[in-house]
Enzyme design. Sequence first.
Site, PDB file in Angstrom:
ATOM      1  CG  ASP A   1      -1.986   1.018   1.212  1.00 53.27           C
ATOM      2  OD1 ASP A   1      -1.705   2.185   0.860  1.00 53.27           O
ATOM      3  OD2 ASP A   1      -3.125   0.682   1.565  1.00 53.27           O
ATOM      4  CB  ILE A   2       1.560   4.023  -2.357  1.00 53.48           C
ATOM      5  CG1 ILE A   2       0.161   4.480  -2.764  1.00 53.48           C
ATOM      6  CG2 ILE A   2       2.173   3.087  -3.395  1.00 53.48           C
ATOM      7  CD1 ILE A   2       0.152   5.382  -3.988  1.00 53.48           C
TER       8      ILE A   2
ATOM      9  CD  GLU B   1     -10.087   1.705   0.731  1.00 57.56           C
ATOM     10  OE1 GLU B   1      -9.638   0.557   0.691  1.00 57.56           O
ATOM     11  OE2 GLU B   1     -10.918   2.060   1.585  1.00 57.56           O
TER      12      GLU B   1
ATOM     13  CG  HIS C   1      -8.693  -3.603  -1.651  1.00 52.71           C
ATOM     14  ND1 HIS C   1      -9.755  -2.935  -2.230  1.00 52.71           N
ATOM     15  CD2 HIS C   1      -8.305  -2.830  -0.610  1.00 52.71           C
ATOM     16  CE1 HIS C   1      -9.995  -1.814  -1.569  1.00 52.71           C
ATOM     17  NE2 HIS C   1      -9.127  -1.724  -0.572  1.00 52.71           N
TER      18      HIS C   1
ATOM     19  CG  HIS D   1      -6.432  -2.956   3.731  1.00 51.82           C
ATOM     20  ND1 HIS D   1      -5.694  -1.866   3.335  1.00 51.82           N
ATOM     21  CD2 HIS D   1      -7.693  -2.739   3.288  1.00 51.82           C
ATOM     22  CE1 HIS D   1      -6.470  -1.020   2.682  1.00 51.82           C
ATOM     23  NE2 HIS D   1      -7.696  -1.530   2.631  1.00 51.82           N
TER      24      HIS D   1
END
Length: 131
Positions: free
Chosen positions: A29-30, A88, A93, A95
């Site tokens: 994750d950026i 978002e 997805h 995390h």
Amino acid sequence: MASIFARIAAGEIPSYKVAADDRFYAFLDINPVAKGHVLVIPRLEVDYIFDLDDDTLAAMHIFAKRVARALKAAIPCRKVGMAVLGLEVPHAHIHLVPMQSEGDMDFRREKLQLTSEEMQQIADNIAAHFE
């Protein structure tokens, strides 16, 4: 138009890849809440994780488990937390976040600012432990 995550999985947008196969892709994750915060996505572009068919959803969790094992080996932590938020980005997805405490899973807190070199080193370290 494809989601940003679909474009990342296709290699159109650069990412810090930690693991991949023909069905799933995992990358840093950026905007991480912790060092080693990974996103696991299906290559199939589906917005809502519970809209995935049962086989894909189960396989995604098994793939995420393998990534979590590599993550725990690469980043010292008590456990690897898992969260599905999904608001978002319109692409399912998971995390995966290295945790020392439950507070490490607070997505409202300020995100870490890591250099591209740090991100690449973390990604390479996790990838080296992926089996």
